[in-house]
Scaffold this active site. Structure first.
Site, short mmCIF file in Angstrom:
data_model
loop_
_atom_site.label_atom_id
_atom_site.label_comp_id
_atom_site.label_asym_id
_atom_site.label_seq_id
_atom_site.Cartn_x
_atom_site.Cartn_y
_atom_site.Cartn_z
NE ARG A 193 -3.54 -2.23 2.81
CZ ARG A 193 -3.26 -3.38 3.43
NH1 ARG A 193 -2.06 -3.56 3.97
NH2 ARG A 193 -4.17 -4.34 3.53
CE LYS A 197 -6.21 -0.75 4.89
NZ LYS A 197 -7.50 -0.96 4.21
CG HIS A 213 -4.85 1.18 -3.88
ND1 HIS A 213 -4.10 0.81 -2.76
CD2 HIS A 213 -5.94 0.38 -3.88
CE1 HIS A 213 -4.73 -0.16 -2.12
NE2 HIS A 213 -5.85 -0.45 -2.77
NE ARG A 249 -2.98 -3.52 -1.31
CZ ARG A 249 -2.58 -4.42 -0.41
NH1 ARG A 249 -1.30 -4.72 -0.32
NH2 ARG A 249 -3.44 -5.03 0.37
CE1 TYR A 260 -6.64 -7.17 -6.69
CE2 TYR A 260 -6.68 -8.23 -4.54
CZ TYR A 260 -6.52 -7.10 -5.32
OH TYR A 260 -6.25 -5.89 -4.72
#
Length: 298
Positions: free
Chosen positions: A151, A174, A242, A245, A277
Site C-alpha cells: 500500500r 493495517k 493503488h 498494488r 482478484y
C-alpha cells in the site's frame, strides 16, 4: 471537556495504536468531529451513551447533505469505532457500539494496469520530474507498490534502517499487522538509485522517502506525480498508485499464485478480500477473448 480533548486521544488511537493510514485517520477524525458538533457532545460519557436511534438520525442528516452510500458506510464504521473507544474511555462495561446496519454497497472490481503500463508509469514519473533525485524517488516508490504489492502508506513508512534493501522486507500494515514481502532486484536497484541521489541525510529511524524540502514524502505528492505520468501516457484515471498494488495481485494470480499465499503477501485480514482478484483475472481473460474474437456473440 473540550471537543479537542476528546478528538486528540481518538486521533492517537487511530494513528499510533491501530496504525491506520493518514487518509483513514483524517476521515475518521472528521466523522467524529461532525458527530460531536451535531449532537453537542462534550464528554466520553455522552458519546458512550449514544443510542442506535441517535446514530441513525445523525447519519440520515449526513445523507441529506449529499453523502454517498460508500461514504455513509465508511462514516458508520468510523463512528462505531469512536463510540466503542468512548465506552472504554468512560469505563463502561458495555464496549460494543450500537448495532446498526450500513447502506448496501455494490463493490466494483479493482482496476489493475497492464505490466507494460505499470513499468511505463514508473519510468515516466522519473522522466518528467523536475529534479533527478525526485524522479528516482518517485520511480522507487511506484516500483515498491507494483513489485511488492505494498500500500502507498506502507511504502512511505519504510524507514532508513531498511537500507540497503535485501531480498525480503518486513512491512507493517493495517492494524499493526506485519508481513514479509519479497523485494525484486529491479526494486532494490531503484531504491538504491534514489538513496544515492537523495540530497537529505537518511537517518535510520526516520522515513526513507523525503519530500522536496526534506520532510516525509506525502501520499498526495506521489498521487500528483502519477497523475502527470498517466496523462503523458494517455492512461485512464484509474491508473493510480493503488492500482499498482492491484496489478501486483492480479498478475501473480494469473501466473499461478495460490490465494492463501497472495493473501499473506497483500496483508489481507480475510481470504474474502483476496478472492475478488479471481474475478478480476476472469474479467481480464474475457476482455482479451473478446478483443481477439470480435465476432464473439454475433
Amino acid at each position: 471537556m473540550s471537543r479537542a480533548e476528546l478528538l486528540s486521544p481518538w486521533h492517537d488511537h487511530l494513528a499510533l495504536g491501530l496504525r491506520r493510514s493518514p487518509h483513514t485517520v483524517r476521515a475518521y477524525d472528521k466523522a467524529a468531529s461532525t458527530l460531536l458538533a451535531q449532537l453537542d457532545l462534550n464528554s466520553w460519557d455522552q458519546v458512550a451513551d449514544i443510542t442506535a436511534a441517535q446514530l441513525r438520525s445523525h447519519l440520515a442528516s449526513r445523507r441529506s447533505d449529499g453523502l454517498s452510500n460508500a461514504s455513509a458506510a465508511r462514516e458508520l464504521s468510523a463512528l462505531k469505532g469512536f463510540i466503542a473507544f468512548a465506552r472504554a474511555q468512560a469505563g463502561h462495561e458495555l464496549s460494543d457500539p450500537p448495532r446498526m446496519r450500513g447502506p448496501k454497497i455494490r463493490k466494483g472490481l479493482p482496476r489493475p494496469v497492464t505490466p507494460d503500463d505499470a513499468i511505463g508509469l514508473a519510468d515516466t514519473v522519473e522522466a518528467i520530474a523536475g529534479e533527478d533525485w525526485i524522479g528516482a524517488r518517485d520511480r522507487a516508490v511506484l516500483l515498491l507498490l507494483y513489485g511488492a504489492g505494498m500500500r502507498i502508506a506502507e511504502a512511505l513508512s519504510v524507514s532508513g534502517d531498511a537500507i540497503p534493501l535485501g531480498e525480503r522486507l518486513t512491512v507493517t500494515g493495517k492494524g499493526g499487522k506485519q508481513r514479509v514481502v519479497p523485494i525484486l532486484p529491479v526494486v532494490r536497484e531503484a531504491v538504491a538509485d534514489y538513496v544515492a541521489q537523495c540530497p537529505w541525510t537518511l537517518s535510520r529511524n526516520e522515513p526513507l522517502f523525503r519530500g522536496a524540502k526534506g520532510g516525509p514524502l506525502t501520499q498526495g505528492v506521489v498521487q500528483k506525480a502519477t497523475a502527470r505520468a498517466r496523462k503523458a501516457l494517455g492512461l485512464p484515471d484509474t491508473a493510480t498508485p493503488h492500482a499498482l498494488r492491484h496489478s501486483f495481485a492480479t498478475h501473480l494470480l494469473g501466473a499461478g499464485a495460490d490465494l492463501r499465499s497472495l493473501q499473506e503477501l497483500l496483508g489481507h485480514a480475510s481470504l474474502g478480500s483476496t478472492q475478488i482478484y479471481t474475478k478480476v483475472d476472469a474479467a481480464s481473460l474475457l476482455d482479451i477473448y473478446r478483443k481477439a474474437h470480435p465476432r464473439e456473440g454475433s
